[in-house]
Scaffold this motif. Structure first.
Motif, PDB file in Angstrom:
ATOM      1  N   LYS A 191       0.806  -1.206   0.000  1.00 26.04           N
ATOM      2  CA  LYS A 191       0.000   0.000   0.000  1.00 26.04           C
ATOM      3  C   LYS A 191       0.847   1.268   0.000  1.00 26.04           C
ATOM      4  N   ASP A 229      -5.814   8.919   1.956  1.00 26.73           N
ATOM      5  CA  ASP A 229      -7.208   9.119   2.351  1.00 26.73           C
ATOM      6  C   ASP A 229      -7.425  10.590   2.669  1.00 26.73           C
ATOM      7  N   VAL A 266      -4.587  11.221   5.467  1.00 28.22           N
ATOM      8  CA  VAL A 266      -3.744  10.141   5.988  1.00 28.22           C
ATOM      9  C   VAL A 266      -3.108   9.408   4.819  1.00 28.22           C
ATOM     10  N   ASN A 295      -1.150   6.061   3.807  1.00 33.97           N
ATOM     11  CA  ASN A 295      -0.866   4.693   4.241  1.00 33.97           C
ATOM     12  C   ASN A 295       0.321   4.173   3.441  1.00 33.97           C
ATOM     13  N   GLU A 329       1.019  -0.110   5.376  1.00 34.41           N
ATOM     14  CA  GLU A 329       0.228  -0.277   6.596  1.00 34.41           C
ATOM     15  C   GLU A 329       0.699   0.586   7.762  1.00 34.41           C
ATOM     16  N   LYS A 330       1.588   1.535   7.517  1.00 37.75           N
ATOM     17  CA  LYS A 330       1.911   2.559   8.518  1.00 37.75           C
ATOM     18  C   LYS A 330       1.137   3.811   8.137  1.00 37.75           C
ATOM     19  N   LEU A 331       0.422   4.400   9.104  1.00 33.27           N
ATOM     20  CA  LEU A 331      -0.404   5.561   8.819  1.00 33.27           C
ATOM     21  C   LEU A 331       0.298   6.845   9.251  1.00 33.27           C
ATOM     22  N   LEU A 387     -10.160   3.673   9.017  1.00 32.20           N
ATOM     23  CA  LEU A 387      -8.735   3.551   9.295  1.00 32.20           C
ATOM     24  C   LEU A 387      -8.550   3.076  10.734  1.00 32.20           C
ATOM     25  N   ARG A 404      -2.678   2.105  14.167  1.00 33.53           N
ATOM     26  CA  ARG A 404      -1.591   2.180  13.174  1.00 33.53           C
ATOM     27  C   ARG A 404      -1.077   3.612  12.977  1.00 33.53           C
ATOM     28  N   LEU A 405      -1.682   4.561  13.691  1.00 34.40           N
ATOM     29  CA  LEU A 405      -1.285   5.963  13.554  1.00 34.40           C
ATOM     30  C   LEU A 405      -0.268   6.311  14.637  1.00 34.40           C
ATOM     31  N   ARG A 414     -10.153   7.952  -1.601  1.00 28.90           N
ATOM     32  CA  ARG A 414      -8.945   7.157  -1.337  1.00 28.90           C
ATOM     33  C   ARG A 414      -8.208   7.004  -2.664  1.00 28.90           C
ATOM     34  N   LYS A 457      -5.069   5.672  -4.703  1.00 27.17           N
ATOM     35  CA  LYS A 457      -3.992   4.699  -4.653  1.00 27.17           C
ATOM     36  C   LYS A 457      -2.894   5.087  -5.617  1.00 27.17           C
TER      37      LYS A 457
END
Length: 304
Positions: free
Chosen positions: A3, A7, A26, A28, A31-33, A51, A55-56, A301, A303
């Motif tokens: 990812k 967002d 945010v 990503n 998977e680290k926000l 979310l 992970r934040l 969102r 990508k």
């Protein structure tokens, strides 16, 4: 592909409207926000976007206008209610810690986790965060108060091994790490096997630049050159260019000019003035100069 997606939690400007929330988003990365700005109501938008609060760990505040930071104390309070114990690090221009520490001491005096505030110089472009996945560099912006944008650059991953070729040449396990890093392989018989016969390139590293709030500023072009996605404020339409200059903001046309000169791949407009009921006028103006332009919107969102 892992990812690397954005967002949008809020893309409005200072005056509240029913159309847009104040600035927040945010990113990503594997998977680290990473949160960028935290206007009022950000925690609600965070939950609507599904979310994960756990992970934040890092928040980046561009400047100390309320529509970019009024949501911090509410978010911190909610994280405490959710049982957070790990550190939360906030990167900001100078001045935030004095205000925030007073709020935390009053409203969150029993906070179970530590809030660390790291200060950056908005007049310099420098790396303020770095890990195995991504680095974050500041972007000096032009606004009425000290303000900095952020450039997120994904780390290039190692090449992918071709299992069938590794097996065919009987490559020892001890050689695999070197080959993934680009080394050729020499067999026991002294035959050189070129690296491109044993691997395939990893996906290109991705990049994202956040530039809000700012007046038109060509000095940022070398910093954001060629990014995959540029979020650039477009507070005003061209008819209000004088107002943009007076308030330290940009028009959609100016955002598109920056995107074109910097050869970015895609432009996202945001930080919309409350005076526009329909932001299509901003998209139309920018698209004439830089066709690959989209509008930010809550719930979007993107990508990369």
């Amino acid at each position: 592909m892992e990812k690397f997606e954005l967002d949008i939690l809020g893309c409005g400007s200072a005056t509240p409207t029913t159309l847009h929330n104040p600035s927040s988003q945010v990113l990503n990365v594997r998977e680290k926000l990473f949160m960028i700005d935290c206007g009022e109501g950000t925690q609600l938008q965070f939950r609507r976007s599904k979310l994960r609060f756990g992970r934040l760990n890092y928040i980046f505040i561009s400047h100390l206008h309320g529509d970019h930071c009024f949501g911090l104390i509410g978010l911190i309070s909610t994280l405490a209610l959710l049982g957070r114990t790990g550190d939360l690090t906030i990167f900001s221009v100078a001045g935030l810690e004095d205000v925030l520490r007073t709020e935390i001491d009053f409203f969150c005096r029993d906070n179970p986790f530590r809030v660390k505030v790291e200060t950056f110089d908005p007049k310099r472009s420098e790396v303020i965060y770095d890990d195995r996945s991504v680095s974050v560099k500041t972007i000096p912006l032009l606004h009425r108060v000290p303000c900095g944008g952020f450039l997120f650059q994904e780390k290039q991953k190692e090449a992918h091994l071709l299992p069938e070729m590794i097996k065919f040449y009987n490559v020892p396990i001890r050689e695999l790490a070197r080959i993934k890093q680009g080394a050729d392989y020499i067999t026991e018989d002294g035959v050189l096997i070129a690296n491109n016969r044993l691997t395939k390139p990893a996906e290109p590293a991705r990049s994202y630049a956040y530039c809000s709030d700012t007046a038109y500023n060509e000095n940022i072009i070398p910093i954001i050159e060629g990014v995959d996605l540029l979020y650039h404020e477009a507070t005003f339409a061209d008819v209000d260019a004088m107002r943009a200059k007076q308030t330290g903001h940009s028009t959609a046309v100016q955002a598109a000019q920056i995107a074109k000169m910097a050869h970015v791949k895609k432009l996202m407009l945001g930080h919309f003035s409350a005076r526009y009921v329909d932001n299509q006028i901003l998209l139309d103006e920018a698209s004439k100069i830089f066709p690959n332009t989209i509008l930010a919107n809550e719930g979007l969102r993107e990508k990369l």
